[in-house]
Motif scaffolding. Structure first.
Motif, PDB file in Angstrom:
ATOM      1  N   GLU A  45      34.320  14.410 -74.902  1.00  0.00           N
ATOM      2  CA  GLU A  45      35.618  15.022 -74.635  1.00  0.00           C
ATOM      3  C   GLU A  45      36.225  15.585 -75.916  1.00  0.00           C
ATOM      4  O   GLU A  45      35.950  15.102 -77.015  1.00  0.00           O
ATOM      5  N   SER A  46      37.026  16.601 -75.736  1.00  0.00           N
ATOM      6  CA  SER A  46      37.756  17.178 -76.862  1.00  0.00           C
ATOM      7  C   SER A  46      38.938  16.271 -77.182  1.00  0.00           C
ATOM      8  O   SER A  46      39.360  15.471 -76.337  1.00  0.00           O
ATOM      9  N   PRO A  47      39.516  16.392 -78.377  1.00  0.00           N
ATOM     10  CA  PRO A  47      40.717  15.604 -78.666  1.00  0.00           C
ATOM     11  C   PRO A  47      41.844  15.853 -77.657  1.00  0.00           C
ATOM     12  O   PRO A  47      42.510  14.900 -77.232  1.00  0.00           O
ATOM     13  N   ALA A  48      42.047  17.088 -77.229  1.00  0.00           N
ATOM     14  CA  ALA A  48      43.102  17.376 -76.249  1.00  0.00           C
ATOM     15  C   ALA A  48      42.787  16.700 -74.914  1.00  0.00           C
ATOM     16  O   ALA A  48      43.686  16.122 -74.275  1.00  0.00           O
ATOM     17  N   GLU A  49      41.536  16.749 -74.478  1.00  0.00           N
ATOM     18  CA  GLU A  49      41.148  16.082 -73.229  1.00  0.00           C
ATOM     19  C   GLU A  49      41.346  14.576 -73.334  1.00  0.00           C
ATOM     20  O   GLU A  49      41.819  13.933 -72.391  1.00  0.00           O
ATOM     21  N   GLY A  50      40.993  14.008 -74.471  1.00  0.00           N
ATOM     22  CA  GLY A  50      41.187  12.579 -74.680  1.00  0.00           C
ATOM     23  C   GLY A  50      42.656  12.199 -74.620  1.00  0.00           C
ATOM     24  O   GLY A  50      43.022  11.158 -74.076  1.00  0.00           O
ATOM     25  N   CYS A  51      43.503  13.053 -75.161  1.00  0.00           N
ATOM     26  CA  CYS A  51      44.937  12.800 -75.146  1.00  0.00           C
ATOM     27  C   CYS A  51      45.486  12.830 -73.718  1.00  0.00           C
ATOM     28  O   CYS A  51      46.307  11.985 -73.336  1.00  0.00           O
ATOM     29  N   VAL A  52      45.022  13.771 -72.923  1.00  0.00           N
ATOM     30  CA  VAL A  52      45.419  13.849 -71.510  1.00  0.00           C
ATOM     31  C   VAL A  52      45.008  12.569 -70.785  1.00  0.00           C
ATOM     32  O   VAL A  52      45.809  11.956 -70.066  1.00  0.00           O
ATOM     33  N   ARG A  53      43.777  12.139 -70.989  1.00  0.00           N
ATOM     34  CA  ARG A  53      43.257  10.936 -70.330  1.00  0.00           C
ATOM     35  C   ARG A  53      44.033   9.690 -70.761  1.00  0.00           C
ATOM     36  O   ARG A  53      44.478   8.896 -69.930  1.00  0.00           O
ATOM     37  N   ASP A 150      32.564  22.707 -80.488  1.00  0.00           N
ATOM     38  CA  ASP A 150      31.261  23.306 -80.226  1.00  0.00           C
ATOM     39  C   ASP A 150      30.779  22.856 -78.857  1.00  0.00           C
ATOM     40  O   ASP A 150      31.043  21.728 -78.416  1.00  0.00           O
ATOM     41  N   GLU A 151      30.040  23.733 -78.172  1.00  0.00           N
ATOM     42  CA  GLU A 151      29.559  23.422 -76.826  1.00  0.00           C
ATOM     43  C   GLU A 151      28.649  22.179 -76.804  1.00  0.00           C
ATOM     44  O   GLU A 151      28.500  21.528 -75.773  1.00  0.00           O
ATOM     45  N   SER A 152      28.086  21.815 -77.931  1.00  0.00           N
ATOM     46  CA  SER A 152      27.207  20.639 -77.983  1.00  0.00           C
ATOM     47  C   SER A 152      27.964  19.339 -77.706  1.00  0.00           C
ATOM     48  O   SER A 152      27.363  18.354 -77.278  1.00  0.00           O
ATOM     49  N   VAL A 153      29.269  19.332 -77.903  1.00  0.00           N
ATOM     50  CA  VAL A 153      30.053  18.113 -77.671  1.00  0.00           C
ATOM     51  C   VAL A 153      30.010  17.706 -76.203  1.00  0.00           C
ATOM     52  O   VAL A 153      29.842  16.550 -75.877  1.00  0.00           O
ATOM     53  N   ALA A 154      30.161  18.669 -75.324  1.00  0.00           N
ATOM     54  CA  ALA A 154      30.191  18.383 -73.888  1.00  0.00           C
ATOM     55  C   ALA A 154      28.817  18.520 -73.225  1.00  0.00           C
ATOM     56  O   ALA A 154      28.709  18.349 -72.015  1.00  0.00           O
TER      57      ALA A 154
END
Length: 159
Positions: A45-53, A150-154
């Motif tokens: 997850e991106s930092p923003a996605e993690g924050c939402v979760r 980067d797309e590799s994260v997801a």
């Protein structure tokens, strides 16, 4: 070979409404402590996605990040010697899910003024709590695209 040092990556939401900030009161080994909705970044997850979760898990509120407040580092040496790297976001508070249980350890959510937060420093779970609030009040904001993902994260894990 020596162990490589790695900071723990966390995310936090700084949410203000009518001059008050949304905080959580949580059980810790040091007693009941205060923090902004925050937690560790999960794989993929991106930092923003993690924050939402994390905001949803800890407050039962949906949250939409609109700006990066800052990137912060702090070190704690209580039970362990740990360095945290925090990505703090501000944004829009959304729908509240009244029936949603809060994360384990979260006792309640509460709204506090900046002055109330300043006078409760002994109860701050993170030394970064007040710094994030002060940066918010100073108008500090950065675009979300400052963080390149980067797309590799997801990307799915290879078998």
């Amino acid at each position: 070979m020596a162990m490589r040092w790695k900071p723990n990556v966390t995310v936090a939401a700084v949410i203000e409404k009518d001059g008050r900030f949304l905080l959580v009161e949580e059980e810790t080994s040091n007693g009941l402590m205060l923090n902004t909705p925050a937690g560790h970044l999960d794989p993929g997850e991106s930092p923003a996605e993690g924050c939402v979760r994390e905001t949803l898990e800890e407050t039962a509120h949906h949250f939409t990040p609109t700006a990066l407040l800052g990137v912060y580092m702090a070190r704690t040496r209580r039970a362990e010697d740990i360095t945290y790297m925090r990505f703090a976001f501000t944004g829009t508070l959304g729908e509240f899910e009244a029936e949603r249980p809060l994360d384990e350890g979260i006792v309640r959510t509460l709204w506090m003024t900046a002055d109330e937060i300043r006078t409760s420093r002994a109860r701050h779970r993170s030394p970064l709590l007040l710094k994030c609030i002060e940066d918010f009040l100073a108008g500090q904001r950065y675009p979300l695209d400052l963080i390149h993902l980067d797309e590799s994260v997801a990307a799915p894990e290879e078998p």
